[in-house]
Design a protein around this motif. Sequence first.
Motif, PDB file in Angstrom:
ATOM      1  N   SER B  35       0.823  -1.214   0.000  1.00 46.92           N
ATOM      2  CA  SER B  35       0.000   0.000   0.000  1.00 46.92           C
ATOM      3  C   SER B  35       0.856   1.264   0.000  1.00 46.92           C
ATOM      4  O   SER B  35       0.620   2.195  -0.773  1.00 46.92           O
ATOM      5  N   LEU B  36       1.885   1.244   0.836  1.00 44.12           N
ATOM      6  CA  LEU B  36       2.743   2.430   0.907  1.00 44.12           C
ATOM      7  C   LEU B  36       3.509   2.592  -0.403  1.00 44.12           C
ATOM      8  O   LEU B  36       3.633   3.699  -0.937  1.00 44.12           O
ATOM      9  N   HIS B  38       2.571   1.676  -3.300  1.00 45.43           N
ATOM     10  CA  HIS B  38       1.645   2.134  -4.335  1.00 45.43           C
ATOM     11  C   HIS B  38       1.490   3.647  -4.270  1.00 45.43           C
ATOM     12  O   HIS B  38       1.551   4.345  -5.286  1.00 45.43           O
ATOM     13  N   ILE B  39       1.296   4.148  -3.061  1.00 46.36           N
ATOM     14  CA  ILE B  39       1.139   5.598  -2.887  1.00 46.36           C
ATOM     15  C   ILE B  39       2.408   6.329  -3.317  1.00 46.36           C
ATOM     16  O   ILE B  39       2.349   7.370  -3.984  1.00 46.36           O
ATOM     17  N   MET B  40       3.557   5.767  -2.968  1.00 44.59           N
ATOM     18  CA  MET B  40       4.821   6.411  -3.331  1.00 44.59           C
ATOM     19  C   MET B  40       4.976   6.436  -4.847  1.00 44.59           C
ATOM     20  O   MET B  40       5.453   7.417  -5.421  1.00 44.59           O
ATOM     21  N   GLN B  43       2.651   9.055  -6.309  1.00 41.40           N
ATOM     22  CA  GLN B  43       3.214  10.377  -6.011  1.00 41.40           C
ATOM     23  C   GLN B  43       4.367  10.686  -6.968  1.00 41.40           C
ATOM     24  O   GLN B  43       4.469  11.796  -7.491  1.00 41.40           O
ATOM     25  N   GLU B  46       2.984  11.456 -10.407  1.00 41.50           N
ATOM     26  CA  GLU B  46       2.343  12.787 -10.432  1.00 41.50           C
ATOM     27  C   GLU B  46       3.406  13.888 -10.465  1.00 41.50           C
ATOM     28  O   GLU B  46       3.272  14.871 -11.200  1.00 41.50           O
ATOM     29  N   GLU B  52      -2.154  15.394 -11.676  1.00 43.64           N
ATOM     30  CA  GLU B  52      -2.780  14.869 -10.465  1.00 43.64           C
ATOM     31  C   GLU B  52      -3.913  13.947 -10.896  1.00 43.64           C
ATOM     32  O   GLU B  52      -4.783  14.338 -11.666  1.00 43.64           O
ATOM     33  N   PHE B  53      -3.869  12.716 -10.381  1.00 41.10           N
ATOM     34  CA  PHE B  53      -4.925  11.758 -10.709  1.00 41.10           C
ATOM     35  C   PHE B  53      -6.124  12.000  -9.812  1.00 41.10           C
ATOM     36  O   PHE B  53      -5.973  12.305  -8.635  1.00 41.10           O
ATOM     37  N   ASP B  54      -7.313  11.861 -10.369  1.00 42.08           N
ATOM     38  CA  ASP B  54      -8.477  11.916  -9.483  1.00 42.08           C
ATOM     39  C   ASP B  54      -8.834  10.495  -9.034  1.00 42.08           C
ATOM     40  O   ASP B  54      -8.264   9.513  -9.520  1.00 42.08           O
ATOM     41  N   LEU B  55      -9.771  10.440  -8.126  1.00 42.92           N
ATOM     42  CA  LEU B  55     -10.096   9.175  -7.455  1.00 42.92           C
ATOM     43  C   LEU B  55     -10.555   8.105  -8.433  1.00 42.92           C
ATOM     44  O   LEU B  55     -10.147   6.935  -8.361  1.00 42.92           O
ATOM     45  N   ASP B  56     -11.401   8.507  -9.380  1.00 38.47           N
ATOM     46  CA  ASP B  56     -11.915   7.535 -10.351  1.00 38.47           C
ATOM     47  C   ASP B  56     -10.789   6.946 -11.183  1.00 38.47           C
ATOM     48  O   ASP B  56     -10.794   5.759 -11.494  1.00 38.47           O
ATOM     49  N   LEU B  58      -7.647   6.642 -10.197  1.00 40.92           N
ATOM     50  CA  LEU B  58      -6.856   5.754  -9.327  1.00 40.92           C
ATOM     51  C   LEU B  58      -7.541   4.400  -9.181  1.00 40.92           C
ATOM     52  O   LEU B  58      -6.882   3.368  -9.117  1.00 40.92           O
ATOM     53  N   LEU B  59      -8.853   4.407  -9.134  1.00 44.60           N
ATOM     54  CA  LEU B  59      -9.596   3.150  -8.973  1.00 44.60           C
ATOM     55  C   LEU B  59      -9.514   2.269 -10.206  1.00 44.60           C
ATOM     56  O   LEU B  59      -9.740   1.068 -10.140  1.00 44.60           O
TER      57      LEU B  59
END
Lengths: 363, 76
Positions: B35-36, B38-40, B43, B46, B52-56, B58-59
Amino acid sequence: MRYQEITIKELASFVKSNVYLNSKNIPITQQRALSQIKNPRASKEDVALIIAIDKQNEIVGFIGALPEKIPAKPKLKIAWNSCWWIDRKNGQKAAIPLFLKFLKAYDQNVLFRDLTPKTEEILMRFNKFEKIKKLKGFRYFLFLNSKEIITKRNRIFIIFSPILQVTDKITNTFLFYKNKKHLTKKSDLKAVKINAIDKEAANFIKEHQKKELFKRGEKELNWILKNPWILKKTLKKDVQFYYFSDTSRKFKNDIYKLYNLENNLIAVLFFNNNDGLVKIPFIYFNADYLEEIKNFIFTYLLQEKANSLLIFNPLLNKALQDSNHPFWYIKPLNKDFVVSKKLKPLLPKEYDFQDGEGDFVFA
Amino acid sequence: MIAHEIFTLIKDTFPNSDITITQNTTANDVDEWDSLGHIMLIQAIEEKFKIEFDLDELLEFNQVGDIIEAVKKKKE
Protein backbone atom coordinates in the motif's frame (compact mmCIF):
# COMPACT_ATOMS: atom_id res chain seq x y z
CA MET A 1 -10.06 -10.46 -5.51
CA ARG A 2 -13.56 -9.00 -5.34
CA TYR A 3 -14.88 -6.15 -3.28
CA GLN A 4 -18.22 -5.73 -1.63
CA GLU A 5 -19.72 -2.56 -0.19
CA ILE A 6 -22.12 -3.05 2.68
CA THR A 7 -24.51 -0.25 3.49
CA ILE A 8 -26.08 0.49 6.87
CA LYS A 9 -29.31 -1.25 5.81
CA GLU A 10 -27.39 -4.32 4.60
CA LEU A 11 -25.41 -4.81 7.81
CA ALA A 12 -28.03 -6.96 9.53
CA SER A 13 -28.20 -9.45 6.67
CA PHE A 14 -24.44 -9.31 6.12
CA VAL A 15 -23.64 -10.58 9.64
CA LYS A 16 -25.90 -13.58 8.91
CA SER A 17 -24.45 -14.25 5.46
CA ASN A 18 -22.27 -17.24 4.55
CA VAL A 19 -19.33 -14.96 3.68
CA TYR A 20 -19.42 -13.56 7.21
CA LEU A 21 -20.19 -16.76 9.10
CA ASN A 22 -17.58 -18.82 7.27
CA SER A 23 -14.78 -16.29 7.39
CA LYS A 24 -11.86 -16.78 9.79
CA ASN A 25 -11.49 -13.02 10.18
CA ILE A 26 -14.64 -10.99 10.56
CA PRO A 27 -14.80 -7.33 9.46
CA ILE A 28 -17.32 -6.26 12.07
CA THR A 29 -18.76 -7.71 15.25
CA GLN A 30 -22.47 -8.26 15.69
CA GLN A 31 -22.62 -5.56 18.35
CA ARG A 32 -20.83 -3.04 16.14
CA ALA A 33 -23.16 -3.83 13.29
CA LEU A 34 -26.18 -3.34 15.54
CA SER A 35 -24.75 -0.09 16.85
CA GLN A 36 -24.00 1.20 13.35
CA ILE A 37 -27.55 0.40 12.23
CA LYS A 38 -28.87 2.66 14.98
CA ASN A 39 -26.50 5.56 14.31
CA PRO A 40 -28.81 8.59 14.24
CA ARG A 41 -26.42 10.36 11.87
CA ALA A 42 -26.37 7.57 9.29
CA SER A 43 -28.72 7.06 6.38
CA LYS A 44 -29.65 3.55 5.32
CA GLU A 45 -27.73 3.93 2.05
CA ASP A 46 -24.49 5.05 3.68
CA VAL A 47 -21.61 2.65 3.22
CA ALA A 48 -20.59 1.16 6.56
CA LEU A 49 -18.06 -1.40 5.42
CA ILE A 50 -16.10 -2.41 2.35
CA ILE A 51 -14.61 -5.89 2.27
CA ALA A 52 -12.09 -7.66 0.06
CA ILE A 53 -12.80 -11.34 -0.62
CA ASP A 54 -10.26 -13.67 -2.19
CA LYS A 55 -10.79 -16.60 -4.54
CA GLN A 56 -11.28 -18.93 -1.56
CA ASN A 57 -14.19 -16.73 -0.46
CA GLU A 58 -12.22 -15.64 2.57
CA ILE A 59 -12.33 -12.02 3.80
CA VAL A 60 -8.74 -10.76 3.42
CA GLY A 61 -9.28 -7.08 4.04
CA PHE A 62 -11.82 -4.51 5.13
CA ILE A 63 -12.27 -0.84 5.78
CA GLY A 64 -14.99 0.63 7.99
CA ALA A 65 -16.85 3.92 7.93
CA LEU A 66 -18.71 5.66 10.72
CA PRO A 67 -21.15 8.10 9.09
CA GLU A 68 -21.19 11.52 10.68
CA LYS A 69 -22.86 14.89 10.20
CA ILE A 70 -21.83 18.46 10.81
CA PRO A 71 -25.01 20.10 12.12
CA ALA A 72 -24.12 23.37 10.40
CA LYS A 73 -24.00 21.49 7.07
CA PRO A 74 -26.59 18.72 7.43
CA LYS A 75 -26.66 17.76 3.75
CA LEU A 76 -22.92 17.06 3.64
CA LYS A 77 -22.27 13.33 3.78
CA ILE A 78 -19.11 12.61 5.73
CA ALA A 79 -17.61 9.69 7.58
CA TRP A 80 -14.90 8.76 10.00
CA ASN A 81 -12.65 5.89 9.11
CA SER A 82 -13.37 3.39 11.87
CA CYS A 83 -11.01 0.55 10.92
CA TRP A 84 -8.78 -0.66 8.11
CA TRP A 85 -7.28 -4.13 8.07
CA ILE A 86 -5.69 -6.48 5.59
CA ASP A 87 -4.47 -10.04 5.94
CA ARG A 88 -0.69 -9.74 5.78
CA LYS A 89 -0.32 -12.89 3.71
CA ASN A 90 -3.29 -12.77 1.35
CA GLY A 91 -4.62 -9.25 1.45
CA GLN A 92 -1.65 -6.96 0.81
CA LYS A 93 -2.92 -5.93 -2.60
CA ALA A 94 -6.35 -5.05 -1.26
CA ALA A 95 -5.18 -2.21 0.98
CA ILE A 96 -5.22 0.58 -1.58
CA PRO A 97 -8.36 -0.46 -3.47
CA LEU A 98 -10.20 -0.62 -0.13
CA PHE A 99 -8.91 2.82 0.79
CA LEU A 100 -9.84 4.34 -2.56
CA LYS A 101 -13.32 2.81 -2.47
CA PHE A 102 -13.82 4.25 1.00
CA LEU A 103 -12.85 7.70 -0.29
CA LYS A 104 -15.16 7.32 -3.27
CA ALA A 105 -18.11 6.19 -1.12
CA TYR A 106 -17.98 9.52 0.70
CA ASP A 107 -16.76 11.67 -2.16
CA GLN A 108 -13.51 12.14 -0.21
CA ASN A 109 -15.33 13.85 2.66
CA VAL A 110 -13.64 11.71 5.29
CA LEU A 111 -11.81 12.07 8.57
CA PHE A 112 -9.25 9.96 10.35
CA ARG A 113 -8.07 9.93 13.95
CA ASP A 114 -5.84 7.77 16.13
CA LEU A 115 -3.70 6.81 13.17
CA THR A 116 -1.15 4.06 13.27
CA PRO A 117 2.27 5.23 12.03
CA LYS A 118 1.77 3.29 8.77
CA THR A 119 -1.66 4.76 8.08
CA GLU A 120 -0.38 8.23 8.84
CA GLU A 121 2.47 7.74 6.40
CA ILE A 122 0.09 6.55 3.69
CA LEU A 123 -2.26 9.49 4.18
CA MET A 124 0.46 12.10 4.26
CA ARG A 125 2.20 10.70 1.18
CA PHE A 126 -1.10 10.48 -0.66
CA ASN A 127 -1.11 14.26 -0.67
CA LYS A 128 -4.87 14.53 -0.50
CA PHE A 129 -4.97 14.80 3.27
CA GLU A 130 -4.06 17.32 5.90
CA LYS A 131 -3.74 17.31 9.68
CA ILE A 132 -6.28 19.73 11.09
CA LYS A 133 -6.11 19.39 14.81
CA LYS A 134 -3.96 17.93 17.49
CA LEU A 135 -5.58 17.00 20.77
CA LYS A 136 -2.97 17.18 23.50
CA GLY A 137 -3.78 14.69 26.16
CA PHE A 138 -2.43 12.99 29.19
CA ARG A 139 -2.85 9.59 30.70
CA TYR A 140 -2.83 9.85 34.47
CA PHE A 141 -1.76 6.74 36.33
CA LEU A 142 -3.42 6.49 39.67
CA PHE A 143 -2.77 2.91 40.69
CA LEU A 144 -0.50 0.15 39.49
CA ASN A 145 -1.73 -2.54 37.17
CA SER A 146 1.54 -4.26 36.36
CA LYS A 147 -0.05 -7.72 36.33
CA GLU A 148 -2.23 -6.81 33.34
CA ILE A 149 0.31 -4.66 31.56
CA ILE A 150 3.23 -7.07 31.83
CA THR A 151 1.31 -10.27 31.06
CA LYS A 152 -0.35 -8.59 28.07
CA ARG A 153 3.02 -7.64 26.59
CA ASN A 154 4.29 -11.19 26.77
CA ARG A 155 2.31 -14.25 27.75
CA ILE A 156 5.48 -15.79 29.17
CA PHE A 157 5.07 -13.57 32.22
CA ILE A 158 1.77 -15.19 33.19
CA ILE A 159 3.65 -17.43 35.60
CA PHE A 160 4.54 -14.29 37.53
CA SER A 161 0.89 -13.21 37.81
CA PRO A 162 0.47 -14.09 41.51
CA ILE A 163 3.60 -12.13 42.44
CA LEU A 164 2.63 -9.17 40.30
CA GLN A 165 -0.86 -9.20 41.80
CA VAL A 166 0.57 -9.05 45.32
CA THR A 167 3.01 -6.29 44.33
CA ASP A 168 0.17 -4.31 42.80
CA LYS A 169 -1.96 -4.71 45.90
CA ILE A 170 0.79 -3.59 48.27
CA THR A 171 1.83 -0.67 46.08
CA ASN A 172 -1.75 0.43 45.53
CA THR A 173 -2.50 0.36 49.24
CA PHE A 174 0.50 2.58 49.79
CA LEU A 175 -0.56 4.89 46.92
CA PHE A 176 -4.08 5.13 48.28
CA TYR A 177 -2.95 6.17 51.76
CA LYS A 178 -0.37 8.54 50.32
CA ASN A 179 -3.00 10.29 48.22
CA LYS A 180 -5.98 9.84 50.49
CA LYS A 181 -6.45 13.55 51.07
CA HIS A 182 -6.82 14.19 47.31
CA LEU A 183 -8.86 11.13 46.53
CA THR A 184 -11.40 11.49 49.30
CA LYS A 185 -11.84 15.25 49.23
CA LYS A 186 -15.53 15.88 49.50
CA SER A 187 -17.04 17.64 46.54
CA ASP A 188 -19.62 20.34 47.25
CA LEU A 189 -21.46 19.25 44.18
CA LYS A 190 -24.43 16.93 44.15
CA ALA A 191 -23.89 14.12 41.66
CA VAL A 192 -26.84 12.43 39.98
CA LYS A 193 -26.27 9.44 37.76
CA ILE A 194 -28.67 9.24 34.82
CA ASN A 195 -29.43 6.33 32.51
CA ALA A 196 -29.93 8.53 29.49
CA ILE A 197 -29.51 12.15 28.52
CA ASP A 198 -32.69 13.84 29.66
CA LYS A 199 -34.14 17.19 28.60
CA GLU A 200 -32.33 19.14 31.32
CA ALA A 201 -28.96 17.61 30.37
CA ALA A 202 -29.72 18.04 26.67
CA ASN A 203 -30.41 21.77 27.09
CA PHE A 204 -27.29 22.22 29.20
CA ILE A 205 -25.20 20.41 26.58
CA LYS A 206 -26.64 22.60 23.82
CA GLU A 207 -25.63 25.71 25.74
CA HIS A 208 -22.08 24.48 26.25
CA GLN A 209 -21.23 23.14 22.82
CA LYS A 210 -21.68 26.19 20.63
CA LYS A 211 -18.13 26.09 19.29
CA GLU A 212 -18.10 22.34 18.65
CA LEU A 213 -17.98 21.07 15.11
CA PHE A 214 -19.99 17.91 15.57
CA LYS A 215 -22.29 18.93 18.42
CA ARG A 216 -23.32 15.46 19.51
CA GLY A 217 -26.56 15.88 21.41
CA GLU A 218 -29.27 13.90 23.17
CA LYS A 219 -29.94 11.46 20.32
CA GLU A 220 -26.27 10.74 19.64
CA LEU A 221 -25.14 10.43 23.26
CA ASN A 222 -28.04 8.12 24.10
CA TRP A 223 -27.23 6.03 21.04
CA ILE A 224 -23.61 5.70 22.18
CA LEU A 225 -24.69 4.87 25.72
CA LYS A 226 -27.12 2.14 24.66
CA ASN A 227 -25.14 0.62 21.80
CA PRO A 228 -21.59 -0.08 22.93
CA TRP A 229 -19.06 -1.69 20.64
CA ILE A 230 -17.36 -3.49 23.49
CA LEU A 231 -19.06 -6.25 25.41
CA LYS A 232 -18.03 -8.15 28.49
CA LYS A 233 -15.59 -10.94 27.68
CA THR A 234 -17.13 -14.40 27.84
CA LEU A 235 -15.43 -17.70 28.33
CA LYS A 236 -16.68 -18.96 24.98
CA LYS A 237 -13.77 -19.68 22.69
CA ASP A 238 -14.00 -17.57 19.60
CA VAL A 239 -13.65 -19.38 16.32
CA GLN A 240 -13.64 -16.17 14.39
CA PHE A 241 -11.16 -13.42 14.90
CA TYR A 242 -11.75 -9.67 15.02
CA TYR A 243 -8.72 -7.40 15.07
CA PHE A 244 -10.26 -4.39 16.77
CA SER A 245 -11.73 -3.73 20.21
CA ASP A 246 -14.68 -5.98 20.88
CA THR A 247 -14.56 -7.38 24.41
CA SER A 248 -13.25 -6.35 27.76
CA ARG A 249 -13.48 -7.72 31.28
CA LYS A 250 -15.15 -4.51 32.30
CA PHE A 251 -16.68 -1.88 30.04
CA LYS A 252 -19.25 0.68 31.03
CA ASN A 253 -20.49 4.12 30.22
CA ASP A 254 -21.86 6.38 32.95
CA ILE A 255 -23.44 9.79 32.71
CA TYR A 256 -23.54 12.13 35.67
CA LYS A 257 -25.17 15.49 36.17
CA LEU A 258 -23.50 17.71 38.75
CA TYR A 259 -25.42 20.39 40.67
CA ASN A 260 -24.08 23.18 42.85
CA LEU A 261 -25.39 24.09 46.31
CA GLU A 262 -28.10 26.24 44.73
CA ASN A 263 -29.24 23.18 42.81
CA ASN A 264 -28.17 24.57 39.45
CA LEU A 265 -26.85 22.13 36.88
CA ILE A 266 -23.18 22.97 36.36
CA ALA A 267 -21.80 19.92 34.54
CA VAL A 268 -22.69 16.84 32.52
CA LEU A 269 -20.01 14.18 32.33
CA PHE A 270 -19.98 11.10 30.12
CA PHE A 271 -17.55 8.59 31.61
CA ASN A 272 -16.22 5.54 29.90
CA ASN A 273 -14.44 2.81 31.85
CA ASN A 274 -12.63 0.15 29.86
CA ASP A 275 -10.98 -2.30 32.19
CA GLY A 276 -9.78 0.32 34.62
CA LEU A 277 -8.90 3.01 32.09
CA VAL A 278 -11.37 5.85 32.55
CA LYS A 279 -11.98 8.42 29.84
CA ILE A 280 -14.38 11.33 29.68
CA PRO A 281 -15.27 11.38 25.99
CA PHE A 282 -17.84 14.11 26.50
CA ILE A 283 -17.86 16.80 29.14
CA TYR A 284 -19.88 19.98 29.37
CA PHE A 285 -19.32 22.25 32.31
CA ASN A 286 -19.29 25.65 33.90
CA ALA A 287 -15.59 26.40 34.24
CA ASP A 288 -16.16 28.23 37.56
CA TYR A 289 -16.57 24.80 39.17
CA LEU A 290 -13.46 23.17 37.71
CA GLU A 291 -11.93 22.39 41.10
CA GLU A 292 -15.09 20.70 42.39
CA ILE A 293 -15.52 18.79 39.14
CA LYS A 294 -11.96 17.58 39.47
CA ASN A 295 -12.72 16.32 43.00
CA PHE A 296 -15.78 14.51 41.70
CA ILE A 297 -13.66 12.86 39.04
CA PHE A 298 -11.34 11.55 41.75
CA THR A 299 -14.37 10.20 43.63
CA TYR A 300 -15.50 8.43 40.48
CA LEU A 301 -12.05 6.97 39.87
CA LEU A 302 -11.99 5.50 43.37
CA GLN A 303 -15.53 4.26 43.15
CA GLU A 304 -14.78 2.52 39.84
CA LYS A 305 -11.43 1.15 41.06
CA ALA A 306 -9.82 2.81 38.05
CA ASN A 307 -6.11 2.54 37.42
CA SER A 308 -5.73 5.43 35.05
CA LEU A 309 -7.50 8.38 33.50
CA LEU A 310 -7.14 9.68 29.95
CA ILE A 311 -8.06 13.30 29.26
CA PHE A 312 -7.65 15.62 26.27
CA ASN A 313 -9.76 18.54 27.51
CA PRO A 314 -7.24 21.39 28.07
CA LEU A 315 -9.04 23.00 31.02
CA LEU A 316 -9.39 19.69 32.81
CA ASN A 317 -5.78 18.82 32.17
CA LYS A 318 -4.63 22.14 33.57
CA ALA A 319 -6.74 21.58 36.69
CA LEU A 320 -5.48 18.01 37.10
CA GLN A 321 -1.86 19.08 36.87
CA ASP A 322 -2.05 22.45 38.60
CA SER A 323 -1.90 21.54 42.23
CA ASN A 324 -0.58 18.55 44.12
CA HIS A 325 -2.13 15.57 42.46
CA PRO A 326 -2.40 11.88 43.34
CA PHE A 327 -0.93 10.44 40.15
CA TRP A 328 2.31 8.54 40.26
CA TYR A 329 2.94 9.01 36.58
CA ILE A 330 1.56 11.32 33.88
CA LYS A 331 2.15 10.33 30.29
CA PRO A 332 1.60 12.81 27.48
CA LEU A 333 -0.41 11.50 24.52
CA ASN A 334 -1.28 13.40 21.39
CA LYS A 335 -3.98 12.58 18.91
CA ASP A 336 -3.96 13.95 15.41
CA PHE A 337 -7.03 14.44 13.31
CA VAL A 338 -6.68 14.22 9.57
CA VAL A 339 -9.19 15.28 6.94
CA SER A 340 -9.19 15.20 3.20
CA LYS A 341 -8.13 18.38 1.45
CA LYS A 342 -11.54 18.33 -0.18
CA LEU A 343 -13.36 18.45 3.16
CA LYS A 344 -11.10 20.94 4.90
CA PRO A 345 -12.37 24.11 3.16
CA LEU A 346 -15.93 23.16 4.09
CA LEU A 347 -15.12 23.30 7.78
CA PRO A 348 -15.38 26.50 9.81
CA LYS A 349 -12.16 28.35 10.65
CA GLU A 350 -12.34 27.58 14.34
CA TYR A 351 -14.04 24.79 16.21
CA ASP A 352 -13.64 22.54 19.20
CA PHE A 353 -13.51 18.79 19.48
CA GLN A 354 -14.57 16.70 22.42
CA ASP A 355 -12.30 13.81 23.41
CA GLY A 356 -14.86 11.31 22.12
CA GLU A 357 -15.23 12.49 18.52
CA GLY A 358 -15.42 9.80 15.88
CA ASP A 359 -15.30 6.26 17.21
CA PHE A 360 -13.02 7.07 20.18
CA VAL A 361 -15.96 6.93 22.57
CA PHE A 362 -16.75 3.36 21.59
CA ALA A 363 -13.43 1.76 22.50
CA MET B 1 8.46 8.03 -23.94
CA ILE B 2 5.84 7.96 -21.22
CA ALA B 3 5.78 4.17 -20.90
CA HIS B 4 9.55 3.97 -20.52
CA GLU B 5 9.57 6.70 -17.88
CA ILE B 6 6.85 4.95 -15.92
CA PHE B 7 8.71 1.62 -16.09
CA THR B 8 11.76 3.44 -14.70
CA LEU B 9 9.74 4.98 -11.89
CA ILE B 10 8.35 1.56 -10.99
CA LYS B 11 11.84 0.05 -10.90
CA ASP B 12 13.02 2.98 -8.74
CA THR B 13 10.10 2.56 -6.34
CA PHE B 14 10.54 -1.21 -6.08
CA PRO B 15 14.31 -1.65 -6.52
CA ASN B 16 14.48 -5.14 -5.00
CA SER B 17 12.11 -6.64 -7.49
CA ASP B 18 13.81 -8.46 -10.37
CA ILE B 19 10.70 -8.75 -12.50
CA THR B 20 10.60 -7.19 -15.96
CA ILE B 21 7.95 -4.51 -15.95
CA THR B 22 5.53 -4.53 -18.86
CA GLN B 23 2.18 -2.94 -19.64
CA ASN B 24 0.50 -6.06 -18.24
CA THR B 25 2.35 -6.04 -14.92
CA THR B 26 0.08 -5.76 -11.91
CA ALA B 27 0.77 -5.11 -8.22
CA ASN B 28 0.34 -8.85 -7.63
CA ASP B 29 3.42 -9.54 -9.77
CA VAL B 30 5.72 -7.37 -7.66
CA ASP B 31 6.34 -8.53 -4.08
CA GLU B 32 7.33 -5.10 -2.81
CA TRP B 33 4.24 -3.40 -4.28
CA ASP B 34 2.30 -2.84 -1.03
CA SER B 35 0.00 0.00 0.00
CA LEU B 36 2.74 2.43 0.91
CA GLY B 37 4.70 1.53 -2.19
CA HIS B 38 1.65 2.13 -4.34
CA ILE B 39 1.14 5.60 -2.89
CA MET B 40 4.82 6.41 -3.33
CA LEU B 41 4.66 5.30 -6.96
CA ILE B 42 1.58 7.40 -7.68
CA GLN B 43 3.21 10.38 -6.01
CA ALA B 44 6.39 9.88 -8.07
CA ILE B 45 4.38 9.69 -11.30
CA GLU B 46 2.34 12.79 -10.43
CA GLU B 47 5.54 14.70 -9.67
CA LYS B 48 7.37 13.51 -12.77
CA PHE B 49 4.59 14.39 -15.18
CA LYS B 50 3.21 17.38 -13.23
CA ILE B 51 -0.28 15.88 -13.11
CA GLU B 52 -2.78 14.87 -10.47
CA PHE B 53 -4.92 11.76 -10.71
CA ASP B 54 -8.48 11.92 -9.48
CA LEU B 55 -10.10 9.18 -7.46
CA ASP B 56 -11.91 7.54 -10.35
CA GLU B 57 -8.69 7.29 -12.29
CA LEU B 58 -6.86 5.75 -9.33
CA LEU B 59 -9.60 3.15 -8.97
CA GLU B 60 -9.15 2.13 -12.61
CA PHE B 61 -5.48 1.19 -12.21
CA ASN B 62 -5.38 -2.59 -12.44
CA GLN B 63 -2.15 -2.91 -14.38
CA VAL B 64 0.74 -0.73 -15.45
CA GLY B 65 -0.84 -0.18 -18.86
CA ASP B 66 -3.79 1.57 -17.20
CA ILE B 67 -1.42 4.01 -15.51
CA ILE B 68 0.35 4.69 -18.80
CA GLU B 69 -2.93 5.37 -20.59
CA ALA B 70 -4.10 7.69 -17.84
CA VAL B 71 -0.86 9.68 -17.98
CA LYS B 72 -1.03 9.91 -21.77
CA LYS B 73 -4.60 11.22 -21.58
CA LYS B 74 -3.61 13.86 -19.09
CA LYS B 75 -0.64 14.99 -21.15
CA GLU B 76 -2.65 15.39 -24.34
